[in-house]
Structure formats: C-alpha cells, structure tokens
Design an enzyme around this catalytic site. Structure first.
Site, PDB file in Angstrom:
ATOM      1  N   GLY A  69       2.353   3.738   5.172  1.00 53.59           N
ATOM      2  CA  GLY A  69       2.498   4.753   4.333  1.00 53.59           C
ATOM      3  C   GLY A  69       1.768   5.576   3.343  1.00 53.59           C
TER       4      GLY A  69
ATOM      5  N   GLY B 145       1.933   8.991  -0.296  1.00 48.79           N
ATOM      6  CA  GLY B 145       1.520   9.380  -0.995  1.00 48.79           C
ATOM      7  C   GLY B 145       1.394  11.049  -1.235  1.00 48.79           C
TER       8      GLY B 145
ATOM      9  N   ILE C 246      -1.358  11.335  -3.199  1.00 45.89           N
ATOM     10  CA  ILE C 246      -2.354  11.357  -3.676  1.00 45.89           C
ATOM     11  C   ILE C 246      -3.420  10.888  -2.641  1.00 45.89           C
ATOM     12  CG2 ILE C 246      -2.664  12.711  -5.912  1.00 45.89           C
ATOM     13  CD1 ILE C 246      -3.460  10.291  -6.983  1.00 45.89           C
ATOM     14  N   GLY C 247      -2.773   9.846  -1.839  1.00 46.63           N
ATOM     15  CA  GLY C 247      -2.672   9.115  -0.793  1.00 46.63           C
ATOM     16  C   GLY C 247      -2.227   7.984   0.108  1.00 46.63           C
ATOM     17  N   SER C 248      -3.078   7.134   0.640  1.00 46.65           N
ATOM     18  CA  SER C 248      -2.122   6.486   2.190  1.00 46.65           C
ATOM     19  C   SER C 248      -2.778   4.812   1.641  1.00 46.65           C
ATOM     20  CB  SER C 248      -2.863   7.115   2.795  1.00 46.65           C
ATOM     21  OG  SER C 248      -2.766   8.048   3.494  1.00 46.65           O
ATOM     22  N   VAL C 249      -1.748   4.784   1.486  1.00 48.79           N
ATOM     23  CA  VAL C 249      -1.601   2.623   1.706  1.00 48.79           C
ATOM     24  C   VAL C 249      -1.841   2.004   2.899  1.00 48.79           C
ATOM     25  CG1 VAL C 249      -0.490   0.586   0.471  1.00 48.79           C
ATOM     26  CG2 VAL C 249       0.072   3.507  -0.621  1.00 48.79           C
TER      27      VAL C 249
ATOM     28  N   LYS D 208      -4.687   1.505  -1.634  1.00 51.40           N
ATOM     29  CA  LYS D 208      -4.626   3.126  -1.425  1.00 51.40           C
ATOM     30  C   LYS D 208      -5.942   3.787  -1.397  1.00 51.40           C
ATOM     31  CE  LYS D 208      -1.974   5.950  -4.948  1.00 51.40           C
ATOM     32  NZ  LYS D 208      -1.551   5.868  -5.913  1.00 51.40           N
TER      33      LYS D 208
ATOM     34  N   ASP E 130       7.514   7.985 -14.091  1.00 48.30           N
ATOM     35  CA  ASP E 130       7.974   8.295 -12.506  1.00 48.30           C
ATOM     36  C   ASP E 130       8.474   6.693 -12.331  1.00 48.30           C
ATOM     37  OD1 ASP E 130       7.903   9.315 -10.389  1.00 48.30           O
ATOM     38  OD2 ASP E 130       5.694   8.690  -9.290  1.00 48.30           O
TER      39      ASP E 130
END
Length: 457
Positions: free
Chosen positions: A78, A80, A82-85, A103, A199
């Site tokens: 997935g 988000g 500020i980044g991808s996992v 991440k 969050d």
C-alpha cells in the site's frame, strides 16, 4: 530509481482501505534532533532471527548500516501520505530469516514537502518504544535517493479492512472491547514515553499473526523534549476518578473561543474537584499492621506537551485541533472514542457531506448514537466520556489510561494478562507470491509513486 531497485519493487496491492471523504492532513513541519542509534531495549519479548541477521549485517558493513541493495522487495502492500509500504526480505537469507514491512520514502519528495522531519521523528519514536502492541523497528536502509524504515509485518491487515468483512460491516461488542483494551494499553505506554500519537484510526491498527494488535504509523506523532521528564503522580482509589459521563453536567455556552461556528452552542463541563493526596511508603508490615488497603497507581501523562499543529484525519480530529487552540495528549482519548464508535456502528459520529462540514460538526454538534445496533449502556457511557469537547474535562485527560481502564465497559479485563486473552480473529497464513509480483514489476517506474490507500504498515 536505480535499475536494480526498480526490478525488485513490485506493485501488487490488495484489500482497499480507502476512507471515503476523509484524508490525513498536516500543516506542521516536523523537527527533531539527530539520533545516534537505537536505544537499548532490555524488555524485548521474543528472540527474533530477522533482527539478529540485520544486526550481523550492520556489524559487517563498513558504514554500520543497511543499504537498499540488501533488500528484496516482494509485494507492494500500500501507500500513504509520505511513502509506500512493501513486503521485503533480506537477500542474504531470504525467508529463512523472515519477512518485514519496508516503508520507503523519496528523500527529495520529503525535502520538497518539508516532511523529512516527520520521517526522522518516526524513526526516533520507533527506536524508543518496546512493547507487545507496538511495532518492532528492525532498522533503517538508505540510498542516495531513498529512505526506508524496516518494521515487523502484520499478516492480518488493518481493522478498517477487517471491519468491512464483518456482518453489517461492524464488530460485535466483545470484539470491540478486546481491540479497544489493547489500544488503551498501547496509548498508555507511548504517553509514558512522552509521545502523543495523534493519528489513531482503524487503518493504523494492524492485526498480528496471533490476532493481537499493533499500533503503527507514527509520522504524525508529537515527541516531547527527552530532557523534560514526564510528570508522575499517585492516585489511591477509584473515588477520585471520573468513571462515567453521568459525572458531568452540561450547559449551553460554547467552550471554544475560536469556534468556527460560534453561534451554535456546544457543551461545557464544570471543573472537577480534585484532592491532592500525599503518601509515604513504609517498609515492613504484617497482620499486626492490618488496616484499610490502598490501591496505589503511578500515573504518567505528558500533560505539558502542547502543539498548535493541524494534523490528523478529518473524521478523527479533536475539537481543540479544529479550533486551533492548541492540543496535548487528550486528543488521543478523543480519537479513542471515535475509534470505538466506528468499530461498533461502522461510521464515525461527526461525518458530514464534506470535510468542512465534518469539522463544523466536530466543534458544534452534540453526540448522537444510532438506533442500530443495540449496544450496552456502558459502552455508550465510555464513548460519551471520551468525546467531551472540552479537553480538560475529557475522560483520560488528567490521569490518562488509568481512568479509561477503570471504566465499567472494561470490567472483567485482566490488564496484566491481556496478551493471554483469546483474540476474536486470528488471520490465516499470509500467501507470499513472488512469481506473481514479478509479472507486475513493469508497473513501477523511477518517477512514479504508488497511489493506492494504505492497507498495512
């Protein structure tokens, strides 16, 4: 993106967890001091072969660090804010050591969006924490362009996706009690570490292979000055704690000076009477000294930690964040109330037609409960106590998790043996298909960033 990295980053995503009409927002520029390395963690709860292998690789490296080239990326899980996992493994040992969540963030993009501080702060927080319901940081891998946080992988996905798979897309009350209890313990720990999470939402609560939860994604968290100790105090009995919403009474005046809808009244709660207690601890004792027993608890909350940042997810924002009056750790107890409400009812309580209406509802609209499903009075009372608009009167705002844990909704929970409780759901073995990932490799380019919602962290 380097050619060898482009060949290995895969673009397989699954199980959308997109929150309709809501997004993660931030107008704060993160800042932090440099970290010299991971802190000692004497209370690690398992022996992890992957962590041992990473430590060995670091010791063998001239720079005492991992490189992106040390990793093999199996599947994209997935992306988000500020980044991808990605699901990743070490090239040198493969699945024998185990897989992890990687991440990965573009350093240039972080600098351009002024969010590099957030990524570094997240790393510092992960280096500080060591708890069964929080992620284990395996390390950091870097290249000239990429910054990568390596944490443990949760095969059960997040509670948002899991809720959507339930009958009527909501959890049963016993399941909500289980997940909420473990989140409370996680929040209690990070508050004692001087961290405000900010969050909490089902997307950020993952399910481990054993069915227990892991709170994740700390890039919006607020970390206090490590030289300023978290104040601690002692409470003696439950009589000094507000347990239910019936301890409060309402009035019609608005509590927020900068309220965006000042002509609409909201609730105000009178000050609670608090008694200061002093205790002396004596050694010895016995049957001859028998007397009334005191249930002593030491409570530590980062009560002096304040921020003016506008951060969070719209449907979960606390009123003090919306009003811009400044906020502290009480925002985490507000988000816990929204979290429990959504797990029970499948919706959040203040959601409007758009984000602006949602924010207006958060500040001004009274809490209302749907008629269906029928839930217990105790869980309604807990939610009501957590969703008090005045942060100083909110359940948990003064003595933190202690007040929340003593609420009748959690009666019967053995907090000391919470890890021994039977989870409502244990995920099946996660299928890792590297061959199918390779067929999708051409979808990833050097200039592209995955655009799917976050499902796993």
């Amino acid at each position: 993106m380097p050619d060898d990295l482009a060949d290995e980053l895969q673009s397989i995503s699954f199980g959308s967890s997109e929150r309709s009409g809501s997004s993660t927002i931030s107008t704060a520029s993160g800042s932090c001091s440099s970290s010299s390395g991971p802190l000692s963690k004497p209370h690690s709860y398992t022996v992890d072969p992957l962590l041992a292998t990473i430590r060995r690789l670091r010791s063998e490296s001239s720079a005492n660090s991992l490189s992106i080239s040390d990793l093999r990326f199996i599947q994209r899980l997935g992306s988000g804010d500020i980044g991808s996992v990605y699901l990743a493994e070490l090239k040198c040992s493969g699945k024998e050591a185990g897989v992890m969540a990687a991440k990965i963030m573009d350093k240039k993009e972080l600098e351009g969006r002024n969010k590099e501080g957030r990524a570094r702060t997240e790393r510092e927080i992960l280096e500080m924490i060591d708890h069964p319901f929080l992620p284990r940081l395996y390390g950091v891998a870097e290249s000239d362009r990429w910054f990568c946080l390596l944490t443990e992988f949760c095969p059960g996905g997040d509670l948002h996706v899991l809720r959507q798979r339930q009958p009527c897309r909501r959890f049963t009350e016993p399941a909500v009690r289980f997940y909420a209890a473990e989140v409370v313990v996680a929040l209690e720990y990070i508050h004692m570490m001087g961290i405000v999470y900010r969050d909490l939402k089902p997307e950020n609560v993952l399910v481990r292979s054993d069915g227990h939860i892991m709170l994740t994604d700390f890039d919006l968290s607020l970390k206090c000055d490590p030289t300023a100790p978290t104040p601690a105090h002692v409470i003696s009995d439950a009589s000094s704690l507000p347990l239910t919403s019936t301890d409060f009474s309402g009035s019609s005046s608005c509590i927020l000076p900068s309220c965006i809808v000042p002509k609409v009244s909201c609730f105000q709660y009178p000050k609670l009477k608090r008694k200061k207690r002093h205790f002396s601890i004596r050694r010895g004792g016995g049957s001859g000294n028998a007397g009334p027993s005191l249930d002593l608890e030491v409570v530590a909350e980062p009560v002096d930690l304040r921020s003016m940042s506008f951060v969070g997810t719209h449907e979960y924002l606390a009123p003090e964040i919306v009003s811009g009056e400044g906020h502290g750790s009480a925002v985490d107890w507000w988000t816990l109330g929204i979290f429990i409400f959504e797990l029970l009812y499948g919706v959040t309580p203040f959601k409007g037609n758009d984000n602006e209406m949602t924010l207006a509802n958060i500040v001004a609209r009274a809490l209302e409960f749907p008629k269906e499903p029928v839930v217990s009075a105790s869980v309604k009372d807990l939610i009501t106590g957590l969703l008090v608009k005045d942060p100083t009167r909110r359940l948990g705002s003064t003595v933190g998790a202690t007040a929340v844990k003593r609420h009748p909704f959690f009666s019967g929970i053995n907090w000391a043996l919470l890890r021994c409780e039977k989870p409502p759901y244990v995920p099946p073995r996660f299928p890792v298909s590297a061959s199918s990932s390779k067929r999708e490799a051409e979808d990833v380019s050097d200039d592209s960033c995955p655009g799917t919602p976050v499902e796993y962290y």
